[in-house]
Each structure stands twice: as structure tokens, then as C-alpha cells.
Design an enzyme around this catalytic site. Sequence first.
Site, short mmCIF file in Angstrom:
data_model
loop_
_atom_site.label_atom_id
_atom_site.label_comp_id
_atom_site.label_asym_id
_atom_site.label_seq_id
_atom_site.Cartn_x
_atom_site.Cartn_y
_atom_site.Cartn_z
N ASP A 20 0.88 -1.15 0.00
CA ASP A 20 0.00 0.00 0.00
C ASP A 20 0.93 1.22 0.00
O ASP A 20 2.14 1.09 0.25
CB ASP A 20 -0.87 -0.03 1.26
CG ASP A 20 -1.67 1.23 1.44
OD1 ASP A 20 -2.36 1.65 0.49
OD2 ASP A 20 -1.60 1.82 2.53
N LEU A 21 0.40 2.41 -0.26
CA LEU A 21 1.25 3.60 -0.29
C LEU A 21 1.14 4.43 0.99
O LEU A 21 2.07 4.46 1.80
CB LEU A 21 0.88 4.47 -1.50
CG LEU A 21 1.68 5.76 -1.65
CD1 LEU A 21 3.12 5.47 -2.07
CD2 LEU A 21 1.00 6.71 -2.63
N ASP A 22 0.02 5.08 1.18
CA ASP A 22 -0.14 6.03 2.28
C ASP A 22 -0.19 5.34 3.64
O ASP A 22 -1.00 4.43 3.86
CB ASP A 22 -1.42 6.85 2.06
CG ASP A 22 -1.36 7.67 0.78
OD1 ASP A 22 -0.68 8.70 0.78
OD2 ASP A 22 -1.97 7.25 -0.22
N THR A 120 -2.75 0.90 -4.34
CA THR A 120 -3.19 1.99 -3.48
C THR A 120 -4.57 2.51 -3.84
O THR A 120 -5.01 2.39 -4.99
CB THR A 120 -2.18 3.15 -3.55
OG1 THR A 120 -2.66 4.26 -2.78
CG2 THR A 120 -1.97 3.61 -4.98
N SER A 121 -5.24 3.11 -2.87
CA SER A 121 -6.52 3.77 -3.11
C SER A 121 -6.33 5.20 -3.61
O SER A 121 -7.29 5.86 -3.98
CB SER A 121 -7.34 3.78 -1.81
OG SER A 121 -7.58 2.47 -1.35
N LYS A 153 -10.73 -1.32 -1.60
CA LYS A 153 -10.51 -2.10 -0.39
C LYS A 153 -11.70 -1.86 0.57
O LYS A 153 -12.22 -0.76 0.62
CB LYS A 153 -9.21 -1.65 0.28
CG LYS A 153 -7.98 -1.76 -0.64
CD LYS A 153 -6.76 -1.08 -0.02
CE LYS A 153 -5.58 -1.08 -0.98
NZ LYS A 153 -4.39 -0.40 -0.43
N ASP A 178 -1.47 -0.67 6.26
CA ASP A 178 -1.51 0.07 7.52
C ASP A 178 -2.90 0.20 8.13
O ASP A 178 -3.03 0.66 9.26
CB ASP A 178 -0.94 1.48 7.32
CG ASP A 178 -1.82 2.34 6.45
OD1 ASP A 178 -2.23 3.42 6.90
OD2 ASP A 178 -2.10 1.95 5.31
#
Length: 226
Positions: A20-22, A120-121, A153, A178
Amino acid sequence: MIQTSEKIKIPKTIKTVIFDLDGTLVDSMSMWKDIDVAFLGKFGITLPDRLQEDIEGKSFSETAIYFKERFHIPMSLSEIKDCWNEMAMYQYSHVIPLKPGVREFLDYLKKKGISMGIATSNSRELVTAVTKALDISDYFSAVTVGCQVEKGKPAPDVYLFAAGLLEANPGECLVFEDVPAGILAGKRAGMTVWAVEDAYSAGMRAEKEKLADAFISSYGEIDLKE
């Protein structure tokens, strides 16, 4: 769920890692609350207490739909997303840092020949901006955003799509996430999922530990010797 004071090893069965990114690769989650406050403030709307929980895991497009319908925003979906990109672009291009230990871990995975991707979202524009600014773009063979799949997600769509692009078997993929919605997405895709500590989701730690296969407070807890 694995929890130990000793460093943990990447399972030998893992051939691909998807991040995931953030809140997972970069420290950016707190910024989005400020953007939501500023954006809703343009229309005289106060930020609801549970807004972040309500939109957790939604794709950029799904979040725009949610805002438009819930708050009756007098903008098109494209205009809403363009506004968010504009509000966040400077931060993603100049301010947001990698989480500690990420670069060393990416180097380790590259050395081991383990392929890497991002799922990622967030919007592709912001993913491109931050990975370029942090000089990590070349590590990733595929970048998938929630707007490319039918459901965000906690549905598994974005992770399954990423695995397809990476030509990876889901059972041989390790996901780093996360928040609970992301952890569920990875598990529903049939992947191993390790939860990453992040200040934004600190209050969700017990749930994250319950859902994930392992929990790390930082990337420094991963054994990089082999």
C-alpha cells in the site's frame, strides 16, 4: 498473527511484495484530514468525526462519489478529484517522506530478486509525484490504483489486479498495509499480509494485529541479513 521481539524474516515462499502507499510506504495519512477539513470548509461544512473511518479503503473515485452524495458537493466527480490532486500535489512532490527503513528494505528485496508493486486507493497522479520525488519509482514493476478496479478495499480487486500485472501467484505474495480495510483486501486476495504501524491508525492496532499475519512497528524489525 506473529509478534516477536526478534527480527522477522520474509518467508522463503514469497516471490512478490506488494505495498500500500499512504501510511505504509510514506508518512502521509495525517495530511488527508487537513485536506478534508479545507475542502469541506469551502462549502461551509464541518468535518464529521468519523469521516476517515467511513472512507477507509475507498478508491479515489469511490471517495469522490461518497463526498458528492453525502455532502451534496456542487462539483462534478472529475472536478472533485482534480481539486484534491491540486491540494495535495505540493505535499506529495516536496514534503511527504518515506517511512523509516523503507529504502533499505526495498534495496534488500531488489537484491533478493523479489518483484515489487504498489496497490493503493490514492490517485495515480499523486502516486507518480511522490515515488518520483522520493526516487523509488524504479523499484516497482507495477503500480495499481483503486480506480482501475471495480471495488476498492476491503475488496481484494486491487491486489488481485496488481498480482496479475506482476505475473505473480497470490499465494506467493506478501502485502504491507496500515489499515484494517487494506489488510482485509490482501487476505481476501489469498495473500500473506503484514500490518505496519502508523500514527494515524494507532487506535486500530488491536484490530490490525488480529487481522494480519504479522505486525511490525517499523521496517527495521525485518531481518535483512540473508
